[in-house]
Design a protein around this motif. Structure first.
Motif, PDB file in Angstrom:
ATOM      1  N   ASP A  95       0.854  -1.185   0.000  1.00 10.38           N
ATOM      2  CA  ASP A  95       0.000   0.000   0.000  1.00 10.38           C
ATOM      3  C   ASP A  95       0.893   1.240   0.000  1.00 10.38           C
ATOM      4  OD1 ASP A  95      -2.253   1.654   0.225  1.00 10.38           O
ATOM      5  OD2 ASP A  95      -2.054   1.685   2.424  1.00 10.38           O
ATOM      6  N   ARG A  96       0.668   2.130  -0.959  1.00  5.38           N
ATOM      7  CA  ARG A  96       1.509   3.310  -1.132  1.00  5.38           C
ATOM      8  C   ARG A  96       1.520   4.183   0.119  1.00  5.38           C
ATOM      9  NH1 ARG A  96       1.265   8.716  -3.145  1.00  5.38           N
ATOM     10  NH2 ARG A  96       3.039   9.173  -4.459  1.00  5.38           N
ATOM     11  N   MET A 110      17.996  13.944   2.095  1.00  4.92           N
ATOM     12  CA  MET A 110      17.683  12.515   1.992  1.00  4.92           C
ATOM     13  C   MET A 110      16.174  12.306   1.954  1.00  4.92           C
ATOM     14  SD  MET A 110      18.695   9.275   4.344  1.00  4.92           S
ATOM     15  CE  MET A 110      20.325   8.993   3.713  1.00  4.92           C
ATOM     16  N   GLU A 111      15.456  13.075   2.745  1.00  2.00           N
ATOM     17  CA  GLU A 111      14.007  12.930   2.767  1.00  2.00           C
ATOM     18  C   GLU A 111      13.423  13.286   1.403  1.00  2.00           C
ATOM     19  OE1 GLU A 111      10.185  14.540   5.291  1.00  2.00           O
ATOM     20  OE2 GLU A 111      12.182  14.662   6.173  1.00  2.00           O
ATOM     21  N   ASP A 112      13.921  14.355   0.789  1.00  2.00           N
ATOM     22  CA  ASP A 112      13.455  14.745  -0.548  1.00  2.00           C
ATOM     23  C   ASP A 112      13.790  13.670  -1.583  1.00  2.00           C
ATOM     24  OD1 ASP A 112      12.449  17.112   0.455  1.00  2.00           O
ATOM     25  OD2 ASP A 112      14.288  18.250  -0.018  1.00  2.00           O
ATOM     26  N   ALA A 139      11.124  11.609  -3.720  1.00  2.00           N
ATOM     27  CA  ALA A 139      11.214  11.613  -5.184  1.00  2.00           C
ATOM     28  C   ALA A 139      11.287  10.193  -5.733  1.00  2.00           C
ATOM     29  CB  ALA A 139      12.444  12.411  -5.624  1.00  2.00           C
ATOM     30  N   ALA A 140      12.002   9.316  -5.014  1.00  2.00           N
ATOM     31  CA  ALA A 140      12.130   7.934  -5.478  1.00  2.00           C
ATOM     32  C   ALA A 140      10.804   7.196  -5.416  1.00  2.00           C
ATOM     33  CB  ALA A 140      13.178   7.190  -4.649  1.00  2.00           C
ATOM     34  N   PHE A 141      10.000   7.500  -4.371  1.00  2.00           N
ATOM     35  CA  PHE A 141       8.718   6.817  -4.221  1.00  2.00           C
ATOM     36  C   PHE A 141       7.570   7.595  -4.833  1.00  2.00           C
ATOM     37  CE2 PHE A 141      11.135   4.633  -0.850  1.00  2.00           C
ATOM     38  CZ  PHE A 141      10.885   3.336  -1.246  1.00  2.00           C
ATOM     39  N   GLY A 142       7.857   8.675  -5.486  1.00  2.00           N
ATOM     40  CA  GLY A 142       6.814   9.408  -6.213  1.00  2.00           C
ATOM     41  C   GLY A 142       5.886  10.230  -5.338  1.00  2.00           C
ATOM     42  N   ASN A 143       6.348  10.730  -4.255  1.00  2.00           N
ATOM     43  CA  ASN A 143       5.508  11.532  -3.382  1.00  2.00           C
ATOM     44  C   ASN A 143       6.182  12.850  -3.070  1.00  2.00           C
ATOM     45  OD1 ASN A 143       3.620  12.490  -1.639  1.00  2.00           O
ATOM     46  ND2 ASN A 143       3.978  10.959  -0.052  1.00  2.00           N
TER      47      ASN A 143
END
Length: 139
Positions: free
Chosen positions: A107-108, A129-131, A135-139
């Motif tokens: 679940d996203r 790192m949070e950004d 970005a990697a998970f598309g959020n």
């Protein structure tokens, strides 16, 4: 020195013609070979066999060669199918997948909540790192 001795010397010097070599063959084929030349007789008797080129027809592929080619083709086909199946399997997987304490989540929202919770628990994480994770998970 006799004519045959001169011819033999000429032969060993590499200066005989085909006709002279034929004379040597005929001499050594007969029964009147001089006693001192008997050791040379087997060599001169083999001369006609050395002159004829041995031509053989090209070998046809044997059953084992055809079997080998078929096996290689089958192995290549199976390898290609396995690669396609593996690619299709990974392509159909969810982009939001995480394993938390041995349990898999796809679940996203649940994955992103866990990413946020983990990032807040890391003291002094690397800048951005949070950004990067968002970005990697598309959020």
């Amino acid at each position: 020195m006799t004519d045959i001795h001169i011819l033999i010397d000429k032969f060993f010097d590499g200066n005989t013609s085909l006709e002279e070599e034929q004379q040597l063959y005929q001499y050594f084929s007969g029964s009147g070979v001089s006693h001192d030349l008997l050791p040379l007789q087997p060599m001169f008797l083999d001369l006609p066999f050395l002159r004829e080129p041995h031509t053989t027809a090209p070998a046809r592929p044997t059953i084992s060669r055809r079997l080998f080619r078929g096996s290689v083709a089958a192995a290549a086909t199976i390898t290609a199918l396995l690669m396609l199946a593996t690619f299709a399997k990974y392509e159909s997987r969810s982009q939001f997948e995480m394993e938390i304490y041995g349990k898999r989540y796809t679940d996203r929202q649940m994955v992103m909540q866990e990413v946020d919770r983990t990032m807040s628990a890391v003291p002094g994480g690397t800048p951005n790192m949070e950004d990067e994770l968002h970005a990697a998970f598309g959020n």
